[in-house]
Design an enzyme around this catalytic site. Sequence first.
Site, mmCIF file in Angstrom:
data_model
loop_
_atom_site.group_PDB
_atom_site.id
_atom_site.type_symbol
_atom_site.label_atom_id
_atom_site.label_comp_id
_atom_site.label_asym_id
_atom_site.label_seq_id
_atom_site.Cartn_x
_atom_site.Cartn_y
_atom_site.Cartn_z
ATOM 1 C CB SER A 65 -0.991 12.870 2.176
ATOM 2 O OG SER A 65 -0.671 11.507 2.126
HETATM 3 N N1 SAM Z 1 -1.900 8.642 -2.303
HETATM 4 C C1 SAM Z 1 -3.133 8.552 -1.564
HETATM 5 C C2 SAM Z 1 -4.101 9.639 -1.925
HETATM 6 O O1 SAM Z 1 -3.791 10.475 -2.791
HETATM 7 O O2 SAM Z 1 -5.190 9.625 -1.343
HETATM 8 C C3 SAM Z 1 -2.942 8.484 -0.070
HETATM 9 C C4 SAM Z 1 -2.299 7.217 0.322
HETATM 10 S S1 SAM Z 1 -2.557 6.626 1.941
HETATM 11 C C5 SAM Z 1 -1.569 7.728 2.900
HETATM 12 C C6 SAM Z 1 -1.596 5.127 1.789
HETATM 13 C C7 SAM Z 1 -2.246 4.056 0.954
HETATM 14 O O3 SAM Z 1 -1.292 3.022 0.717
HETATM 15 C C8 SAM Z 1 -3.426 3.397 1.638
HETATM 16 O O4 SAM Z 1 -4.548 3.495 0.817
HETATM 17 C C9 SAM Z 1 -2.981 1.938 1.799
HETATM 18 O O5 SAM Z 1 -4.033 0.997 1.690
HETATM 19 C C10 SAM Z 1 -2.007 1.805 0.657
HETATM 20 N N2 SAM Z 1 -1.038 0.704 0.760
HETATM 21 C C11 SAM Z 1 -0.369 0.249 1.850
HETATM 22 N N3 SAM Z 1 0.447 -0.784 1.501
HETATM 23 C C12 SAM Z 1 0.280 -0.966 0.158
HETATM 24 C C13 SAM Z 1 0.841 -1.874 -0.792
HETATM 25 N N4 SAM Z 1 1.744 -2.804 -0.472
HETATM 26 N N5 SAM Z 1 0.445 -1.766 -2.083
HETATM 27 C C14 SAM Z 1 -0.465 -0.840 -2.455
HETATM 28 N N6 SAM Z 1 -1.032 0.033 -1.604
HETATM 29 C C15 SAM Z 1 -0.663 -0.017 -0.314
#
Ligand code: SAM
Length: 220
Positions: A65
């Site tokens: 993000s």
């Molecule tokens: N917090 C992260 C960072 O500091 O880099 C950025 C997160 S990114 C915007 C969103 C993440 O959520 C992705 O890596 C995606 O694979 C994960 N995601 C989506 N659905 C999910 C789920 N049900 N459980 C765990 N992770 C999930």
Amino acid sequence: MVSEDELRRRWEKTVERLFREGIIKSEAVRRAFLKYPRYLFVQRRYWDYAHVDEPLPIPAGQTISAPHMVAIMLELAELKPGMKVLEVGTGSGWNASLIAELVKTDVYTIERIPELVEFARRNLERAGVESVHVIPGDGTKGFPPKAPYDRIIVTAGAPKVPEPLVEQLKPGGKLIIPVGSYHLWQDLLEVVKLPDGSIKTKNHGGVAFVPLIGEHGWRG
Ligand code: SAM
């Protein structure tokens, strides 16, 4: 290739600007940002852009993000030392590292894409972060073994507030989650679980996250 000194200098400028603009509000969040520059959590080809206040690509088509978005969510969460925190959506591991610096204790973070579980673990090791535990799986179901939590921070956009996450909050605990459409846009919600178990929701406005995919999220 720019030196790490130069990358740090650029990052410090970004942090000071976010602080001046009132997006980073607290000394604690400012210090955490300075301790963990974003370039440590992106692939080398993106180092040059890590200080720019925009999302950047990480493997598996996901994103790290924008710094202002991470700051807004961390300030809303009002993290204090000792709090038990679950993050859903580990991605690069950057936000989890910032959380760990703020709560000064173990942090649990769930990621559904195995490639990113490995990516985050490598980043955390390189950054010297030992208190973040990356758990592979579907974070829409929460992480019952360590529940209840003082805070749950979801970094992907959900169609609705996943019920298991509310259940796994302590009374007085808080969930920060983007809720809305699959791509653009979602509302950033602050969901507080009151002592009687009911919830109070505050809307902090429009945001854009990748989708939260899982049993209590979007169907993949
Ligand atoms: N917090 C992260 C960072 O500091 O880099 C950025 C997160 S990114 C915007 C969103 C993440 O959520 C992705 O890596 C995606 O694979 C994960 N995601 C989506 N659905 C999910 C789920 N049900 N459980 C765990 N992770 C999930």
